[in-house]
Design an enzyme around this catalytic site. Structure first.
Site, mmCIF file in Angstrom:
data_model
loop_
_atom_site.group_PDB
_atom_site.id
_atom_site.type_symbol
_atom_site.label_atom_id
_atom_site.label_comp_id
_atom_site.label_asym_id
_atom_site.label_seq_id
_atom_site.Cartn_x
_atom_site.Cartn_y
_atom_site.Cartn_z
ATOM 1 C CG ASP A 12 -2.166 0.876 1.287
ATOM 2 O OD1 ASP A 12 -2.416 1.359 -0.088
ATOM 3 O OD2 ASP A 12 -2.544 1.348 2.056
ATOM 4 C CG HIS A 29 -0.587 2.472 -9.342
ATOM 5 N ND1 HIS A 29 -0.543 1.829 -8.023
ATOM 6 C CD2 HIS A 29 -1.345 3.270 -9.541
ATOM 7 C CE1 HIS A 29 -1.770 2.310 -7.621
ATOM 8 N NE2 HIS A 29 -2.303 3.215 -8.662
ATOM 9 C CG LEU A 122 9.036 -16.965 -4.453
ATOM 10 C CD1 LEU A 122 9.062 -16.979 -3.266
ATOM 11 C CD2 LEU A 122 9.676 -15.582 -4.923
HETATM 12 C C1 IPE Z 1 -5.444 -2.685 -0.153
HETATM 13 O O1 IPE Z 1 -5.072 -1.350 -0.471
HETATM 14 C C2 IPE Z 1 -5.227 -3.386 -1.375
HETATM 15 C C3 IPE Z 1 -4.137 -3.519 -2.165
HETATM 16 C C4 IPE Z 1 -2.866 -3.163 -1.644
HETATM 17 C C5 IPE Z 1 -4.053 -4.015 -3.300
HETATM 18 P P1 IPE Z 1 -6.115 -0.216 -0.398
HETATM 19 O O2 IPE Z 1 -5.614 1.214 -0.481
HETATM 20 O O3 IPE Z 1 -7.188 -0.490 -1.714
HETATM 21 O O4 IPE Z 1 -6.945 -0.414 0.943
HETATM 22 P P2 IPE Z 1 -8.044 0.586 1.671
HETATM 23 O O5 IPE Z 1 -9.040 0.669 0.498
HETATM 24 O O6 IPE Z 1 -7.121 1.782 1.792
HETATM 25 O O7 IPE Z 1 -8.333 -0.182 2.784
HETATM 26 C C1 IPE Z 2 -1.779 0.015 -3.282
HETATM 27 O O1 IPE Z 2 -1.604 1.469 -3.246
HETATM 28 C C2 IPE Z 2 -1.941 -0.349 -4.607
HETATM 29 C C3 IPE Z 2 -3.409 -0.897 -5.128
HETATM 30 C C4 IPE Z 2 -4.399 -0.791 -4.547
HETATM 31 C C5 IPE Z 2 -3.222 -1.143 -6.571
HETATM 32 P P1 IPE Z 2 -2.638 2.606 -3.368
HETATM 33 O O2 IPE Z 2 -2.860 2.943 -4.597
HETATM 34 O O3 IPE Z 2 -3.764 2.140 -2.457
HETATM 35 O O4 IPE Z 2 -1.812 3.893 -2.812
HETATM 36 P P2 IPE Z 2 -2.413 5.038 -1.736
HETATM 37 O O5 IPE Z 2 -2.998 4.066 -0.473
HETATM 38 O O6 IPE Z 2 -3.757 5.420 -2.258
HETATM 39 O O7 IPE Z 2 -1.227 5.857 -1.346
HETATM 40 MG MG MG Z 3 -4.119 2.427 -0.476
#
Ligand code: IPE
Ligand code: IPE
Ligand code: MG
Length: 224
Positions: A12, A29, A122
């Site tokens: 995240d 990303h 892995l």
């Molecule tokens: C969780 O992250 C999903 C992934 C890392 C793929 P999110 O950023 O989507 O989670 P929430 O919505 O903040 O809980």
């Molecule tokens: C996690 O990073 C990756 C995915 C959910 C694809 P986020 O896109 O949720 O990044 P933040 O939390 O908005 O910074």
């Molecule tokens: Mg996020």
């Protein structure tokens, strides 16, 4: 020292990193993919057998279309570019989640799984369009359909993670303390580490620090 078989990661913080550094969530990303490479290599080095990466949740469809399209394009490009390499590194790729994407991506994912299915060093479980609640409901439906007895063993049998041991360790980067519908059943006894750094800033050194701490934890599993 605790054995370490399976590490699960909620990657995240890409979006916030992207906004902060390049004024674009998508740039975050892209940068996050570099961390994925680092963590894969470091996992092999540390003889970790299973690495589960949360890449897209069943709730992530709520995001703007532009971001979703970018994410899947990124995945497609990565797989096309890296598939041979994954094979050479003896990595087995498994998708957990609902495999309903574009025809092209569906085919690519199936090909990647098939091509790497005999690899041993892995196993990477890529959680894509994955949601733990959906997975559990689906498992219960299958139990009922097959008139199976309700038991832990039988529930496990119908989960996407069947044949995969439960994670020993869960890491969530991005300074947020929640599970976001990830492996709710499987994480029952995992050691959980919440990391402040955003995913693109997370590196081998940070990973190592967590591995070291994990190894010294007294895991009780209810015992004393
Ligand atoms: C969780 O992250 C999903 C992934 C890392 C793929 P999110 O950023 O989507 O989670 P929430 O919505 O903040 O809980
Ligand atoms: C996690 O990073 C990756 C995915 C959910 C694809 P986020 O896109 O949720 O990044 P933040 O939390 O908005 O910074
Ligand atoms: Mg996020």
């Amino acid at each position: 020292m605790n054995p370490l078989n399976h590490v699960a990661i909620i990657m995240d913080g890409n979006g916030r990193w992207g906004i902060k550094n390049k004024n674009s969530r998508n740039a975050g990303h892209k940068a996050g993919l570099k961390t994925v490479e680092k963590i894969i290599n470091h996992s092999i080095k540390n003889k970790i057998k299973f690495l589960t990466l949360y890449a897209f949740s069943t709730e992530n469809w709520k995001r703007p279309k532009k971001e979703i399209t970018f994410l899947f394009q990124l995945l497609e490009t990565f797989l096309l570019k890296r598939l041979e390499n994954l094979n050479n590194q003896d990595i087995k790729l498994k998708i957990i989640g609902i495999k309903k994407f574009s025809k092209k991506l569906n085919q690519l994912l199936t090909l990647a799984e098939k091509k790497t299915s005999n690899n041993k060093s892995l196993q990477i479980n890529l959680a894509l369009n994955y949601g733990s609640k959906y997975e559990l409901v689906d498992a219960f439906k299958k139990l009922r359909k097959n008139k199976d007895k309700i038991s832990e063993k039988n529930i496990n049998k119908y989960l996407q993670t069947k044949d995969i041991p439960d994670p020993d360790l869960l890491i969530r980067t991005g300074n947020t303390k929640r599970l976001s519908n990830f492996l709710l059943w499987q994480l029952a006894y995992s050691e959980i580490f919440f990391e402040k750094k955003l995913w693109p800033d997370f590196n081998e050194k940070d990973f190592n620090k967590i591995l070291k701490k994990y190894k010294l934890i007294k895991r009780n599993f209810g015992n004393i």
